[in-house]
Design a protein around this motif. Structure first.
Motif, PDB file in Angstrom:
ATOM      1  N   VAL A 136       0.846  -1.096  -0.066  1.00 14.42           N
ATOM      2  CA  VAL A 136      -0.114  -0.092   0.060  1.00 14.42           C
ATOM      3  C   VAL A 136       0.738   1.348   0.121  1.00 14.42           C
ATOM      4  CG1 VAL A 136      -1.597   1.447   1.425  1.00 14.42           C
ATOM      5  CG2 VAL A 136      -2.073  -1.294   1.092  1.00 14.42           C
ATOM      6  N   MET A 137       1.901   1.246   0.804  1.00 13.19           N
ATOM      7  CA  MET A 137       2.671   2.410   0.993  1.00 13.19           C
ATOM      8  C   MET A 137       3.430   2.709  -0.403  1.00 13.19           C
ATOM      9  SD  MET A 137       3.715   1.670   4.879  1.00 13.19           S
ATOM     10  CE  MET A 137       4.774   3.174   5.121  1.00 13.19           C
ATOM     11  N   THR A 138       3.920   1.642  -0.928  1.00 13.62           N
ATOM     12  CA  THR A 138       4.840   1.868  -2.178  1.00 13.62           C
ATOM     13  C   THR A 138       3.997   2.228  -3.204  1.00 13.62           C
ATOM     14  OG1 THR A 138       4.878  -0.590  -2.425  1.00 13.62           O
ATOM     15  CG2 THR A 138       6.901   0.577  -1.328  1.00 13.62           C
ATOM     16  N   ASP A 139       2.510   1.591  -3.425  1.00  9.11           N
ATOM     17  CA  ASP A 139       1.913   2.002  -4.498  1.00  9.11           C
ATOM     18  C   ASP A 139       1.660   3.633  -4.415  1.00  9.11           C
ATOM     19  OD1 ASP A 139       1.739  -0.416  -5.593  1.00  9.11           O
ATOM     20  OD2 ASP A 139      -0.053  -1.006  -4.633  1.00  9.11           O
ATOM     21  N   LEU A 140       1.279   3.996  -3.375  1.00  9.18           N
ATOM     22  CA  LEU A 140       0.543   5.297  -2.938  1.00  9.18           C
ATOM     23  C   LEU A 140       1.663   6.213  -3.355  1.00  9.18           C
ATOM     24  CD1 LEU A 140      -1.066   4.920   0.672  1.00  9.18           C
ATOM     25  CD2 LEU A 140      -2.307   5.656  -1.583  1.00  9.18           C
ATOM     26  N   VAL A 141       2.878   6.008  -3.184  1.00  5.99           N
ATOM     27  CA  VAL A 141       4.098   7.062  -3.449  1.00  5.99           C
ATOM     28  C   VAL A 141       4.217   7.014  -5.214  1.00  5.99           C
ATOM     29  CG1 VAL A 141       5.029   7.330  -1.002  1.00  5.99           C
ATOM     30  CG2 VAL A 141       5.872   5.678  -2.715  1.00  5.99           C
ATOM     31  N   GLU A 142       4.097   5.883  -5.593  1.00  7.96           N
ATOM     32  CA  GLU A 142       4.254   5.679  -6.771  1.00  7.96           C
ATOM     33  C   GLU A 142       2.986   6.452  -7.784  1.00  7.96           C
ATOM     34  OE1 GLU A 142       4.765   2.231 -10.312  1.00  7.96           O
ATOM     35  OE2 GLU A 142       4.441   1.651  -8.480  1.00  7.96           O
ATOM     36  N   THR A 143       1.773   6.195  -7.175  1.00  9.26           N
ATOM     37  CA  THR A 143       0.565   6.948  -7.975  1.00  9.26           C
ATOM     38  C   THR A 143       0.593   8.392  -7.733  1.00  9.26           C
ATOM     39  OG1 THR A 143      -0.604   4.803  -7.498  1.00  9.26           O
ATOM     40  CG2 THR A 143      -1.770   6.819  -7.918  1.00  9.26           C
ATOM     41  N   TYR A 144       0.795   8.687  -6.348  1.00  9.15           N
ATOM     42  CA  TYR A 144       0.563  10.366  -5.936  1.00  9.15           C
ATOM     43  C   TYR A 144       1.747  11.073  -5.793  1.00  9.15           C
ATOM     44  CZ  TYR A 144      -4.432   8.351  -5.329  1.00  9.15           C
ATOM     45  OH  TYR A 144      -5.546   7.815  -5.548  1.00  9.15           O
ATOM     46  N   GLY A 145       2.941  10.456  -5.756  1.00 11.56           N
ATOM     47  CA  GLY A 145       4.333  11.253  -5.462  1.00 11.56           C
ATOM     48  C   GLY A 145       4.464  11.301  -3.967  1.00 11.56           C
ATOM     49  N   TYR A 146       5.624  11.441  -3.688  1.00  9.80           N
ATOM     50  CA  TYR A 146       6.192  11.340  -2.131  1.00  9.80           C
ATOM     51  C   TYR A 146       6.503  12.757  -1.882  1.00  9.80           C
ATOM     52  CZ  TYR A 146       8.631   9.956   1.912  1.00  9.80           C
ATOM     53  OH  TYR A 146       8.960   9.745   3.337  1.00  9.80           O
ATOM     54  N   TYR A 147       6.024  13.395  -0.861  1.00 10.19           N
ATOM     55  CA  TYR A 147       6.163  14.611  -0.449  1.00 10.19           C
ATOM     56  C   TYR A 147       7.333  15.038   0.384  1.00 10.19           C
ATOM     57  CZ  TYR A 147       4.877  19.445   0.906  1.00 10.19           C
ATOM     58  OH  TYR A 147       4.850  20.643   1.257  1.00 10.19           O
ATOM     59  N   SER A 148       7.481  13.930   1.210  1.00 11.95           N
ATOM     60  CA  SER A 148       8.692  13.941   2.434  1.00 11.95           C
ATOM     61  C   SER A 148      10.003  13.489   2.128  1.00 11.95           C
ATOM     62  CB  SER A 148       8.108  13.237   3.574  1.00 11.95           C
ATOM     63  OG  SER A 148       7.115  13.442   3.948  1.00 11.95           O
ATOM     64  N   SER A 149      11.058  13.838   3.077  1.00 12.66           N
ATOM     65  CA  SER A 149      12.324  13.543   2.909  1.00 12.66           C
ATOM     66  C   SER A 149      12.624  12.172   3.260  1.00 12.66           C
ATOM     67  CB  SER A 149      13.255  14.371   3.665  1.00 12.66           C
ATOM     68  OG  SER A 149      12.767  14.395   5.160  1.00 12.66           O
ATOM     69  N   GLY A 150      13.901  11.674   3.307  1.00 13.65           N
ATOM     70  CA  GLY A 150      14.012  10.224   3.687  1.00 13.65           C
ATOM     71  C   GLY A 150      13.437   9.847   4.908  1.00 13.65           C
ATOM     72  N   GLU A 151      13.111   8.232   4.866  1.00 10.80           N
ATOM     73  CA  GLU A 151      12.124   8.007   6.060  1.00 10.80           C
ATOM     74  C   GLU A 151      12.725   6.549   6.219  1.00 10.80           C
ATOM     75  OE1 GLU A 151       9.640   8.990   9.311  1.00 10.80           O
ATOM     76  OE2 GLU A 151      10.264  10.294   7.339  1.00 10.80           O
ATOM     77  N   SER A 152      12.539   6.115   7.539  1.00 16.17           N
ATOM     78  CA  SER A 152      12.724   4.727   7.877  1.00 16.17           C
ATOM     79  C   SER A 152      11.480   4.404   8.371  1.00 16.17           C
ATOM     80  CB  SER A 152      13.840   4.269   8.753  1.00 16.17           C
ATOM     81  OG  SER A 152      14.998   4.814   8.383  1.00 16.17           O
ATOM     82  N   PHE A 153      10.756   3.345   8.238  1.00 12.64           N
ATOM     83  CA  PHE A 153       9.382   2.693   8.786  1.00 12.64           C
ATOM     84  C   PHE A 153       9.657   1.271   9.483  1.00 12.64           C
ATOM     85  CE2 PHE A 153       8.199   5.310   5.176  1.00 12.64           C
ATOM     86  CZ  PHE A 153       7.385   6.215   5.684  1.00 12.64           C
ATOM     87  N   SER A 154       9.172   1.331  10.727  1.00 12.72           N
ATOM     88  CA  SER A 154       9.088  -0.123  11.543  1.00 12.72           C
ATOM     89  C   SER A 154       7.516  -0.518  10.984  1.00 12.72           C
ATOM     90  CB  SER A 154       9.048  -0.038  12.811  1.00 12.72           C
ATOM     91  OG  SER A 154      10.410   0.618  13.184  1.00 12.72           O
ATOM     92  N   ILE A 155       7.396  -1.732  10.554  1.00 14.17           N
ATOM     93  CA  ILE A 155       6.232  -2.379  10.038  1.00 14.17           C
ATOM     94  C   ILE A 155       6.092  -3.760  10.477  1.00 14.17           C
ATOM     95  CG2 ILE A 155       4.604  -2.660   8.291  1.00 14.17           C
ATOM     96  CD1 ILE A 155       6.237  -0.914   6.438  1.00 14.17           C
ATOM     97  N   SER A 156       5.185  -4.035  11.598  1.00 16.59           N
ATOM     98  CA  SER A 156       5.011  -5.415  12.060  1.00 16.59           C
ATOM     99  C   SER A 156       3.529  -5.817  12.076  1.00 16.59           C
ATOM    100  CB  SER A 156       5.381  -5.337  13.450  1.00 16.59           C
ATOM    101  OG  SER A 156       4.598  -4.460  14.292  1.00 16.59           O
ATOM    102  N   ASP A 157       3.408  -7.131  12.254  1.00 19.93           N
ATOM    103  CA  ASP A 157       1.982  -7.734  12.435  1.00 19.93           C
ATOM    104  C   ASP A 157       2.149  -8.962  13.473  1.00 19.93           C
ATOM    105  OD1 ASP A 157       2.982  -9.938  10.655  1.00 19.93           O
ATOM    106  OD2 ASP A 157       1.897  -9.190   8.995  1.00 19.93           O
ATOM    107  N   ALA A 158       1.450  -9.919  13.356  1.00 24.35           N
ATOM    108  CA  ALA A 158       1.370 -10.938  14.405  1.00 24.35           C
ATOM    109  C   ALA A 158       2.523 -12.016  13.787  1.00 24.35           C
ATOM    110  CB  ALA A 158       0.077 -11.577  14.329  1.00 24.35           C
ATOM    111  N   ASN A 159       2.804 -12.063  12.802  1.00 20.76           N
ATOM    112  CA  ASN A 159       3.805 -12.935  12.220  1.00 20.76           C
ATOM    113  C   ASN A 159       5.285 -12.381  11.560  1.00 20.76           C
ATOM    114  OD1 ASN A 159       1.737 -15.151  12.231  1.00 20.76           O
ATOM    115  ND2 ASN A 159       0.874 -14.186  10.950  1.00 20.76           N
ATOM    116  N   GLU A 160       5.443 -11.187  11.274  1.00 20.28           N
ATOM    117  CA  GLU A 160       6.556 -10.773  10.617  1.00 20.28           C
ATOM    118  C   GLU A 160       6.693  -9.350  11.242  1.00 20.28           C
ATOM    119  OE1 GLU A 160       5.942 -13.203   6.568  1.00 20.28           O
ATOM    120  OE2 GLU A 160       5.689 -10.873   6.554  1.00 20.28           O
ATOM    121  N   VAL A 161       8.039  -8.881  11.343  1.00 20.17           N
ATOM    122  CA  VAL A 161       8.410  -7.425  11.432  1.00 20.17           C
ATOM    123  C   VAL A 161       9.365  -7.038  10.191  1.00 20.17           C
ATOM    124  CG1 VAL A 161       9.632  -5.802  12.995  1.00 20.17           C
ATOM    125  CG2 VAL A 161       8.327  -8.036  13.991  1.00 20.17           C
TER     126      VAL A 161
END
Length: 571
Positions: A144-169
């Motif tokens: 979702v995140m990568t599709d959004l910036v590809e479709t609508y452009g990315y407005y911010s500077s460099g960013e690191s994201f932590s993304i987790s669910d019940a099975n993976e990080v």
């Protein structure tokens, strides 16, 4: 109802996030195999001197086809544009949704010329909350995140994201392409089970596996849900770096480093940022002292300009970690190191491990710095998101949430399936310049700021109560888990209400207790004294500890004979 929800969402984005500057946040990532109970965890501290700490809530909703979403920049409230809404959005409490998906972030900035993109609509904050509203898993959030910036452009500077669910990080690092080209380049890596990772305002992904069984580029994103895939990257992440001159055109793709190309580490990146990751790694892994020189800002480089003495992206801890441990990792002030903030002259007579800003300063034209530890006075809110795959989602996800400085805050359990938040933590209960004693943010700030005046005397009292409360909540959740899991089999709606009542009661009761605790501390420590009740006597026991011997010696050294007592004294 949808109009009311839209209005509330817009108001929240504009008023709550308009002042947020998240250039100094900290994330720690713990996988199932590295935790004592098999839960995945990520932690996040939202650090800003003007951020008002609240617990945000977005209910689940269904949307008519053609509905558009207004996007506002998270930091400033600036209107960026409209994007298409999806048919259904999930409930989100703080930075965790009803599916146990959690997302944190730290801004690393990176190449300045890539920090803006004309016409872009999606900033990093909107990216987080849009992904939480639209994702059932960490992998789906990445898509979702990568599709959004590809479709609508990315407005911010460099960013690191932590993304987790019940099975993976996962860790996802992203930077825009600058003006003239839409979107971003990025790399996402799954943390191996049994390992831990972290990021703190410095990009950390260096080399990564290229296309193969476990690694895919963005033109094959349909394969991201294959569990064998553990690395995903933008198809042009290397070619774009070569085009811009960040990596030699003749350089081998296998030697490419994302961080060293798009966000080369400098003194500040090591000393103010990487050192916070080091403090976590050092707490769980022997042998991390070999990286301390790097974290002090002594960076070694190869012929490409790449740093050669960096820390690994992840480490395997020597022993397993529980959620209470993670809370404590967020409270580090570089204790036990040569940079221990409670030990030098800046700590004052009471060993205060905090330094008032600015972060850097000059004397006689020479620049100096204060340390930037994990725990800091300017935290608006922080959390430890815990996801557990053996429980129903509404029960398995707990957002352990706290406001203000993590070192003196208390994390209470907010189950991700709840349908409301405690009033004392809710959006709209006070503002950054409007004090109210009904708000968690203000009550916790009263306690922490009082502690800063005589830290080595007052903070131990706070820490004792903090630990007792968090241990109590931890024991409570074991019982609540069992009860709610059973209720879900018979009546899911009743189970959700049960979890909501529990979470809200704990949050509201905590603030009431902390309000009384502030009064107790004030009575005990006011006027430079330390007082304690003396049975039924009218007057308390009184102690006047003054300053330490070392500080008295410093006073004499700097004042000479000015304060020297001469002759006999009658009093």
């Amino acid at each position: 109802m949808k109009k009311n929800y839209f209005a509330a969402a817009v108001l929240m984005v504009v008023s709550v996030f308009s002042a947020l500057n998240s250039d100094a946040c900290t994330n720690y990532l713990i996988t199932r195999g590295a935790s004592t109970d098999g839960s995945n965890m990520i932690s996040y501290a939202a650090d800003s001197h003007v951020l008002y700490g609240e617990l945000y809530f977005r209910p689940a909703a269904d949307w008519a086809e053609g509905t558009m979403v207004d996007v506002y920049e998270w930091d400033t409230g600036k209107y960026l544009g409209k994007i298409h809404q999806v048919a259904h959005t999930y409930s989100v409490i703080g930075n965790m949704n009803e599916n146990q998906v959690a997302i944190g972030e730290t801004t690393y900035g990176g190449r300045h010329e890539l920090g803006s993109q004309e016409g872009a609509i999606i900033d990093y904050g909107s990216l987080i909350y849009l992904a939480l509203e639209r994702s059932k898993s960490a992998r789906e959030a990445i898509k979702v995140m990568t599709d959004l910036v590809e479709t609508y452009g990315y407005y911010s500077s460099g960013e690191s994201f932590s993304i987790s669910d019940a099975n993976e990080v996962w860790i996802l690092e992203m930077i825009g392409k600058g003006n003239g080209e839409k979107g971003a380049v990025w790399v996402a890596r799954m943390i191996p089970d049994g390992y831990v990772s972290g990021h703190a305002n410095q990009a950390r992904i260096t080399n990564f596996p290229l296309e193969g069984k476990n690694s895919i580029s963005s033109d094959k994103m349909d394969k991201i849900f294959n569990p064998e895939v553990t690395n995903v990257y933008a198809k042009d992440v290397i070619s774009f770096a070569k085009e811009k001159g960040y990596y030699p055109k003749e350089g081998k793709n296998k030697d490419f480093s994302f961080s060293d190309s798009y966000a080369p580490v400098d003194f500040g990146g090591a000393r103010f940022c990487e050192i916070r990751v080091w403090s976590f790694f050092n707490s769980v892994k022997e042998g991390m002292d070999k990286y301390f020189d790097y974290c002090k800002g002594n960076i070694e480089h190869d012929s490409k300009g790449y740093a050669t003495n960096r820390m690994p992206l992840w480490v395997k801890p020597d022993k397993k970690i529980n959620v209470l441990d993670v809370m404590d990792f967020m409270r580090n002030h570089l204790e036990g190191t040569e940079l221990d903030m409670s030990k030098d002259m800046g700590a004052g007579p009471y060993g205060n491990p905090y330094r008032w800003r600015p972060l850097t300063w000059k004397v006689d034209g020479v620049a100096y710095c204060n340390e930037r530890a994990t725990a800091t006075q300017q935290t608006g809110f922080s959390f430890v998101a815990q996801s557990r795959n053996w429980l129903p989602n509404a029960v398995g996800g707990i957002n352990w949430f706290g406001v203000d400085d993590a070192a003196s805050s208390v994390y209470f359990p907010m189950y991700c399936g709840s349908n409301r938040v405690p009033e004392s933590f809710a959006v709209g209960n006070g503002k950054i310049m409007d004090f109210t004693n009904k708000s968690a943010f203000w009550i916790f700030n009263q306690v922490s700021n009082f502690a800063y005046t005589r830290y080595n005397l007052i903070h131990p009292v706070i820490a004792k109560k903090q630990k007792a409360l968090e241990k109590k909540y931890y024991s409570f959740t074991k019982i609540i888990d069992l009860a709610a899991e059973g209720m879900f089999k018979e009546n899911p709606d009743a189970a959700v209400e049960f979890l909501t009542d529990f979470s809200c009661n704990q949050g509201n009761n905590l603030v009431r207790e902390w309000r009384g605790f502030y009064g107790d501390l004030f009575a005990e420590f006011m006027d430079g004294n330390v007082k304690a009740k003396d049975g039924n006597k009218q007057n308390p026991k009184l102690d006047q500890p003054g300053y330490s011997k070392e500080f008295y010696k410093t006073i004499v050294k700097t004042t000479g004979d000015k304060l020297k007592v001469k002759g006999e004294m009658s009093h």
